[in-house]
Design a protein around this motif. Structure first.
Motif, PDB file in Angstrom:
ATOM      1  N   ALA A   1       6.401   7.226   1.146  1.00  0.00           N
ATOM      2  CA  ALA A   1       7.094   5.927   1.148  1.00  0.00           C
ATOM      3  C   ALA A   1       8.011   5.805   2.357  1.00  0.00           C
ATOM      4  N   ALA A   2       8.696   6.898   2.715  1.00  0.00           N
ATOM      5  CA  ALA A   2       9.576   6.871   3.883  1.00  0.00           C
ATOM      6  C   ALA A   2       8.773   6.689   5.168  1.00  0.00           C
ATOM      7  N   SER A   3       7.598   7.320   5.234  1.00  0.00           N
ATOM      8  CA  SER A   3       6.748   7.163   6.414  1.00  0.00           C
ATOM      9  C   SER A   3       6.246   5.733   6.536  1.00  0.00           C
ATOM     10  N   VAL A   4       5.894   5.128   5.399  1.00  0.00           N
ATOM     11  CA  VAL A   4       5.445   3.733   5.409  1.00  0.00           C
ATOM     12  C   VAL A   4       6.563   2.828   5.914  1.00  0.00           C
ATOM     13  N   ARG A   5       7.748   3.036   5.405  1.00  0.00           N
ATOM     14  CA  ARG A   5       8.892   2.186   5.768  1.00  0.00           C
ATOM     15  C   ARG A   5       9.172   2.215   7.267  1.00  0.00           C
ATOM     16  N   GLY A   6       8.937   3.351   7.912  1.00  0.00           N
ATOM     17  CA  GLY A   6       9.244   3.487   9.325  1.00  0.00           C
ATOM     18  C   GLY A   6       8.106   3.147  10.257  1.00  0.00           C
ATOM     19  N   SER A   7       7.018   2.587   9.730  1.00  0.00           N
ATOM     20  CA  SER A   7       5.827   2.330  10.541  1.00  0.00           C
ATOM     21  C   SER A   7       5.648   0.836  10.800  1.00  0.00           C
TER      22      SER A   7
ATOM     23  N   GLN B   1     -12.710   7.130  -7.225  1.00  0.00           N
ATOM     24  CA  GLN B   1     -11.824   5.983  -7.287  1.00  0.00           C
ATOM     25  C   GLN B   1     -10.565   6.306  -6.494  1.00  0.00           C
ATOM     26  N   PRO B   2     -10.166   5.439  -5.578  1.00  0.00           N
ATOM     27  CA  PRO B   2      -9.008   5.764  -4.725  1.00  0.00           C
ATOM     28  C   PRO B   2      -7.715   5.805  -5.531  1.00  0.00           C
ATOM     29  N   PRO B   3      -6.851   6.780  -5.263  1.00  0.00           N
ATOM     30  CA  PRO B   3      -5.543   6.805  -5.918  1.00  0.00           C
ATOM     31  C   PRO B   3      -4.622   5.771  -5.280  1.00  0.00           C
ATOM     32  N   GLU B   4      -3.723   5.211  -6.080  1.00  0.00           N
ATOM     33  CA  GLU B   4      -2.774   4.252  -5.511  1.00  0.00           C
ATOM     34  C   GLU B   4      -1.693   5.025  -4.774  1.00  0.00           C
ATOM     35  N   LEU B   5      -1.613   4.798  -3.473  1.00  0.00           N
ATOM     36  CA  LEU B   5      -0.747   5.585  -2.612  1.00  0.00           C
ATOM     37  C   LEU B   5       0.430   4.793  -2.062  1.00  0.00           C
TER      38      LEU B   5
ATOM     39  N   VAL C   1      -3.762   0.673  -1.921  1.00  0.00           N
ATOM     40  CA  VAL C   1      -2.554  -0.080  -1.593  1.00  0.00           C
ATOM     41  C   VAL C   1      -2.346  -1.132  -2.679  1.00  0.00           C
ATOM     42  N   GLU C   2      -1.185  -1.127  -3.291  1.00  0.00           N
ATOM     43  CA  GLU C   2      -0.962  -1.928  -4.487  1.00  0.00           C
ATOM     44  C   GLU C   2      -1.233  -3.420  -4.270  1.00  0.00           C
ATOM     45  N   LEU C   3      -0.832  -3.973  -3.168  1.00  0.00           N
ATOM     46  CA  LEU C   3      -0.946  -5.414  -2.943  1.00  0.00           C
ATOM     47  C   LEU C   3      -2.238  -5.826  -2.245  1.00  0.00           C
TER      48      LEU C   3
END
Length: 354
Positions: free
Chosen positions: A213-219, A232-236, A263-265
């Protein structure tokens, strides 16, 4: 034994432009002692006209004639046939079958005597791209296209020609698609960070989700890929993580489709903009955006696989061969893949079927 015929059918899934065999690969199949028939118009979406197939030595025929004539059917996706369609006992099908997700089809087709070969189950060749790695070849093209698609939606160049900093790209997944997406982003001048799509198999990683989550926020751009086929892909990536990103950021989920999403959305086959201005894309069919190259890569792998499966102009199934054991799902009305058979049993038990 009489020499057999390979039949290349048209893909009918929405947005699917690939074809399983290109004209340049027809000669390799003919050299195996096989005849080749191609459904009329099958290569049109990838810019291969019928005339190119006939010049290469194949015949082009209507769909009904193709399914009657072919001993070995090859495609990218499973063929779209009516529930009442019956395959001829002894016919074979080679495609990216994803058999764990179609147990009802596998059960029906096994009962009809269809030999099904799931090319997506071919194990990767350690340390290099193997000639029969159909799934890996398509994933590499999807990873390339994922970076181009995300870059096209991003509000600035990945490497600014002016004084601005380069874009920060996070790639989740270290499989063929992820590694190719990362390599493409680096060539475009981005600063790239690659993370695994799941914790390592060693010690427990209780902080894995928070770190991601921190890596996503900074990208600026996040590209999420699958590391293994068929599951089935895991929700990441959560909605909360996406909404913590800066306006103008892009999140692209290459797993979003009928089997789920990481990706949830993400909406399969769709693009949306969510607060505070993050573009979210779901697309599990990216390889079809480059249909000529993807089809050529697929056809090369199909020809290599047929070379492994065909002897004296006919399909030869050898259950003791490790490569065949990995990909042959049904043969002589038996389901040979243990995981698929268990999925069928689970479905029967759940539905109370005989």
């Amino acid at each position: 034994m009489a020499h057999q015929t390979v039949g290349v059918y048209s893909e009918t899934a929405p947005g699917e432009r690939r074809v399983a065999l290109v004209p340049a690969a027809v000669g390799s199949v003919l050299d195996l002692g096989l005849a080749v028939v191609v459904e009329t118009g099958a290569g049109r979406g990838a810019w291969f006209p019928d005339s190119a197939y006939t010049r290469a030595g194949a015949r082009t025929v209507p769909r009904a004639e193709l399914f009657d004539a072919a001993d070995i059917l090859i495609g990218v996706r499973p063929p779209n046939v009516a529930a009442t369609h019956r395959f001829r006992a002894g016919q074979a099908l080679v495609c990216l079958l994803q058999p764990l997700h179609v147990p009802d089809l596998i059960r029906r087709w096994a009962g009809q005597g269809l030999t099904t070969i799931a090319a997506d189950l071919m194990p990767p060749t350690p340390g290099r791209a193997g000639p029969m790695d159909l799934f890996a070849a398509q994933e590499r093209i999807a990873g390339y296209q994922a970076t181009l698609s995300a870059a096209g939606l991003f509000g600035r160049c990945l490497a600014e020609p002016g004084p601005g900093p380069p874009a920060r790209v996070l790639v989740v997944g270290r499989g063929p698609a992820g590694l190719q997406a990362a390599a493409t982003a680096r060539r475009l001048g981005a600063v790239v960070h690659v993370r695994a799509a799941r914790p390592g198999s060693g010690a427990a990683r209780p902080g894995f989700g928070a770190d991601l989550a921190a890596s996503v926020r900074g990208s600026d751009i996040v590209i999420v890929t699958a590391e293994t086929p068929g599951g089935q892909p895991p929700e990441l990536v959560s909605a909360r993580s996406i909404r913590s990103m800066r306006p103008g950021s892009v999140v692209l989920d290459t797993t979003a489709g009928a089997l789920g999403r990481a990706v949830e959305l993400a909406q399969p086959g769709g693009t949306r903009v969510v607060e505070p201005g993050v573009t979210v894309v779901g697309d599990d069919n990216l390889a079809s955006r480059t249909p000529t190259g993807a089809s050529t890569a697929y056809a090369t792998s199909v020809a290599a696989l047929l070379t492994h499966l065909v002897r004296d102009g006919a399909l030869s199934i050898d259950r003791t061969d490790p490569a065949q054991a990995a990909v042959v799902v049904t043969h002589h009305r038996d389901v040979l893949n243990d995981a698929v058979w268990q999925r069928i049993l689970d479905q029967i038990s759940l539905a109370g079927l005989p």
